[in-house]
Design a protein around this motif. Structure first.
Motif, short mmCIF file in Angstrom:
data_model
loop_
_atom_site.label_atom_id
_atom_site.label_comp_id
_atom_site.label_asym_id
_atom_site.label_seq_id
_atom_site.Cartn_x
_atom_site.Cartn_y
_atom_site.Cartn_z
N ALA A 182 37.69 49.24 23.50
CA ALA A 182 38.62 48.11 23.47
C ALA A 182 37.91 46.84 23.91
O ALA A 182 37.29 46.81 24.97
N PRO A 183 37.95 45.77 23.08
CA PRO A 183 37.30 44.53 23.48
C PRO A 183 37.92 43.94 24.75
O PRO A 183 39.12 44.09 24.98
N ARG A 184 37.09 43.29 25.57
CA ARG A 184 37.64 42.63 26.75
C ARG A 184 36.80 41.40 27.10
O ARG A 184 35.61 41.34 26.77
N ILE A 185 37.45 40.46 27.77
CA ILE A 185 36.77 39.23 28.16
C ILE A 185 36.02 39.48 29.47
O ILE A 185 36.61 39.87 30.47
N LEU A 186 34.69 39.28 29.44
CA LEU A 186 33.88 39.46 30.65
C LEU A 186 33.77 38.16 31.44
O LEU A 186 33.65 38.18 32.66
N ARG A 187 33.74 37.04 30.74
CA ARG A 187 33.65 35.73 31.40
C ARG A 187 34.55 34.77 30.64
O ARG A 187 34.33 34.55 29.45
N PRO A 188 35.56 34.20 31.29
CA PRO A 188 36.42 33.26 30.58
C PRO A 188 35.65 31.98 30.27
O PRO A 188 34.72 31.61 30.98
N GLY A 189 36.03 31.31 29.19
CA GLY A 189 35.41 30.05 28.82
C GLY A 189 36.47 29.14 28.23
O GLY A 189 37.66 29.50 28.19
N MET A 190 36.05 27.98 27.75
CA MET A 190 37.04 27.04 27.22
C MET A 190 37.61 27.52 25.88
O MET A 190 38.64 27.02 25.44
N LEU A 191 36.92 28.44 25.22
CA LEU A 191 37.56 29.16 24.11
C LEU A 191 38.45 30.21 24.80
O LEU A 191 37.98 31.24 25.27
N GLY A 192 39.74 29.92 24.87
CA GLY A 192 40.62 30.64 25.79
C GLY A 192 41.08 31.99 25.27
O GLY A 192 40.97 32.31 24.09
N ARG A 193 41.61 32.75 26.22
CA ARG A 193 42.16 34.08 25.92
C ARG A 193 43.18 34.03 24.79
O ARG A 193 43.22 34.90 23.91
N ASP A 194 44.01 32.97 24.77
CA ASP A 194 45.04 32.85 23.73
C ASP A 194 44.42 32.82 22.34
O ASP A 194 44.93 33.44 21.40
N HIS A 299 39.12 27.51 36.81
CA HIS A 299 39.40 28.20 38.08
C HIS A 299 38.31 29.21 38.38
O HIS A 299 37.86 29.33 39.53
N ASP A 300 37.89 29.94 37.36
CA ASP A 300 36.84 30.95 37.55
C ASP A 300 35.56 30.31 38.10
O ASP A 300 34.99 30.78 39.09
N ARG A 301 35.11 29.19 37.50
CA ARG A 301 33.86 28.55 37.95
C ARG A 301 34.03 27.95 39.34
O ARG A 301 33.12 28.01 40.16
N LEU A 302 35.17 27.35 39.61
CA LEU A 302 35.39 26.75 40.93
C LEU A 302 35.39 27.83 42.01
O LEU A 302 34.82 27.64 43.09
N ARG A 303 36.02 28.96 41.72
CA ARG A 303 36.07 30.05 42.70
C ARG A 303 34.66 30.54 43.02
O ARG A 303 34.28 30.72 44.17
N ARG A 304 33.85 30.74 41.98
CA ARG A 304 32.48 31.24 42.20
C ARG A 304 31.62 30.19 42.89
O ARG A 304 30.78 30.53 43.73
N ALA A 305 31.83 28.92 42.53
CA ALA A 305 31.04 27.87 43.17
C ALA A 305 31.36 27.82 44.66
O ALA A 305 30.47 27.70 45.51
N ALA A 306 32.64 27.96 45.00
CA ALA A 306 33.05 27.93 46.40
C ALA A 306 32.46 29.13 47.14
O ALA A 306 32.03 29.02 48.29
N ALA A 307 32.39 30.29 46.47
CA ALA A 307 31.88 31.51 47.12
C ALA A 307 30.39 31.40 47.43
O ALA A 307 29.91 31.95 48.41
N GLY A 308 29.64 30.68 46.59
CA GLY A 308 28.18 30.66 46.77
C GLY A 308 27.65 29.39 47.40
O GLY A 308 26.47 29.28 47.67
#
Ligand code: TXA
Ligand code: MG
Length: 314
Positions: A182-194, A299-308
């Motif tokens: 089953a395909p799945r998104i590993l990293r979200p990007g501006m080409l969105g899930r929708d 949100h994904d990039r901001l969360r990771r940036a804050a973590a590192g």
């Protein structure tokens, strides 16, 4: 030759010598080398300071046959490629045996992407083959979105950086794993899930452990300064701090107001983080963007940036 103004021919010649070059794409700049030459790919890892078991994406010229790079290609991958290539989408597929461990990090899959940037495509066409390229930043740091950012990362160690202007998208490609059932998104990007689901139908939830991928590490895309996500009220209560705000800067703060429209925000985010990271101050405060699918990758990039953030350079 002006070291800052290389031609396409200079870049092709360097790639044929097994060297790395800085390459503009529509997402972020890449650090590119000949995908068919494991020694050239190893130079990418040495320059970035990236662990050898982290896979890199192979960038393809328009017209390249997926079957030359991957095997057992499911209909889902062909449908996504037809819908979104060239563009900011990376597909993870079972690799052809010739794709080296240097590229895949020893996994039996390969990440493939056909970039849309015209200069990237001109180079790929002139080179006549795939180019392995991670983002052109030192490991764990903010991805570059201008040629000047790439030069700031590597200086004289990377003499050839093609200047394709500011990247249109501004954050890294959406990664879809089509190597399993089953395909799945590993990293979200501006080409969105929708838009992915508009082609494939609804995607299931997460199944099983994610493959190794440095963009998936919790700590990534990090500035040197500590970074905190805040509400508007918290920003307003701390005048004088470096801030990234939505729409309008709070009175008394130093910093950058980003456009509250998601694609324009993404376009400017990394340049803003770099600019503030180079300014004096204690921490960088970022106003938390709104919820919603269009903001998922941000949100994904901001969360990771804050973590590192706030850690010494590796
Ligand atoms: O937009 C982009 O994707 C940019 C531009 C330059 O194309 N590239 C980029 O590369 O972001 P990089 O290496 O910084 O991130 C690529 C991500 C990493 O998380 C990597 O581990 C993952 O893709 N990746 C590559 N091959 C993979 C594979 N076979 N399986 C799982 N993940 C893979
Ligand atoms: Mg990267």
């Amino acid at each position: 030759m002006d070291a800052h103004d290389p031609t396409l021919a200079d870049a092709v010649a360097a790639l044929r010598r097994g060297e790395c070059i800085g390459l503009p794409t529509e997402t972020v700049y890449g650090l590119a080398a000949d995908a068919s030459d494991p020694a050239a790919v190893a130079r990418i890892f040495a320059l970035k300071g990236r662990p050898a078991d982290h896979p890199v994406i192979v960038h393809l010229p328009i017209g390249a046959a997926l079957d030359d790079y991957a095997i057992a290609i499911p209909a889902s991958a062909r449908a996504l490629a037809a819908a979104f290539w060239p563009g900011p989408l990376t597909l993870i597929l079972r690799r052809q045996p010739w794709i080296s461990d240097a590229i895949t990090g020893g996994q039996d899959t390969v990440g493939l992407r056909m970039p849309a940037h015209p200069l990237a495509q001109q180079l790929l066409q002139a080179f006549g083959g795939g180019l392995a390229a991670p983002s052109a930043n030192r490991f764990g740091r903010i991805s570059p979105t201008t040629a000047a950012h790439v030069r700031a990362e590597f200086g004289d160690r990377l003499p050839i950086v093609l200047d394709g202007g500011a990247c249109a998208v501004g954050i890294e490609s959406t990664i879809v794993d089509c190597s399993a059932a089953a395909p799945r998104i590993l990293r979200p990007g501006m080409l969105g899930r929708d838009r992915i689901e508009a082609v494939l139908g609804p995607l299931g939830g997460d199944a099983g452990p994610a493959p190794r991928a440095s963009g998936l590490l919790e700590k990534h895309y990090a500035p040197r300064a500590p970074l905190r996500l805040c509400t508007r009220g918290e920003l307003e209560a701390q005048p004088g701090e470096r801030v990234i705000a939505l729409g309008v800067l709070p009175a008394g703060s130093r910093g950058i107001a980003l456009d509250p429209q998601p694609s324009r925000y993404a376009h400017d985010l990394y340049a803003a983080l770099r600019q503030l990271d180079n300014a004096e101050g204690q921490a960088i405060l970022i106003e938390q963007p709104p919820a919603g699918t269009q903001w998922e990758a941000i949100h994904d990039r901001l969360r990771r940036a804050a973590a590192g953030a706030g850690e010494p350079s590796p």
